[in-house]
Write a protein that holds these residues in place. Sequence first.
Motif, short mmCIF file in Angstrom:
data_model
loop_
_atom_site.label_atom_id
_atom_site.label_comp_id
_atom_site.label_asym_id
_atom_site.label_seq_id
_atom_site.Cartn_x
_atom_site.Cartn_y
_atom_site.Cartn_z
N LEU A 1 0.78 -1.12 -0.08
CA LEU A 1 0.03 -0.07 0.10
C LEU A 1 0.75 1.41 -0.05
O LEU A 1 0.45 2.36 -0.66
CB LEU A 1 -0.84 -0.13 1.18
N SER B 1 0.49 4.01 -2.93
CA SER B 1 0.18 5.29 -2.48
C SER B 1 1.23 6.35 -3.13
O SER B 1 0.79 7.42 -3.55
CB SER B 1 0.22 5.42 -1.00
N THR C 1 0.03 6.38 -6.71
CA THR C 1 -1.45 6.93 -6.94
C THR C 1 -1.52 8.45 -6.54
O THR C 1 -2.43 9.16 -6.72
CB THR C 1 -2.68 6.22 -6.33
N VAL D 1 -4.72 5.84 0.25
CA VAL D 1 -4.15 4.74 0.18
C VAL D 1 -2.80 4.65 1.21
O VAL D 1 -2.74 3.78 2.03
CB VAL D 1 -3.55 4.44 -1.11
N SER E 1 4.27 4.98 2.76
CA SER E 1 3.17 5.60 3.04
C SER E 1 3.15 7.28 3.27
O SER E 1 2.22 7.88 2.85
CB SER E 1 2.26 5.03 4.10
#
Length: 93
Positions: free
Chosen positions: A24, A28, A31, A40, A73
């Motif tokens: 993730l 992230s 995206t 995300v 993240s």
Amino acid sequence: MSNLDVSYDSEIKNNKKCMAALILGIFSMITSLFGLGVIVGIIGLIFGLLGLKDVNQSNQIGKGKAIAGIICSLIGILLTVMFSIMVGNALVN
């Protein structure tokens, strides 16, 4: 024959939350160009913190993945905020 305490690799579990956090976190960052990196990234950050807590409390592996997931993240969240500010400034000017 002597009785040796042998531990097998199959007994040590890989923490799935740590792997999810890493995936993730990377997702992230990708995206962040589309504005979804914050959502995300927050989910990845939560999984990373929960996975890190689990790894520290039990005999599991994945601490490095959890830390890398947390860092990725956070970078994804920051990139999304930076891209949003840049697009906002471009639209205003």
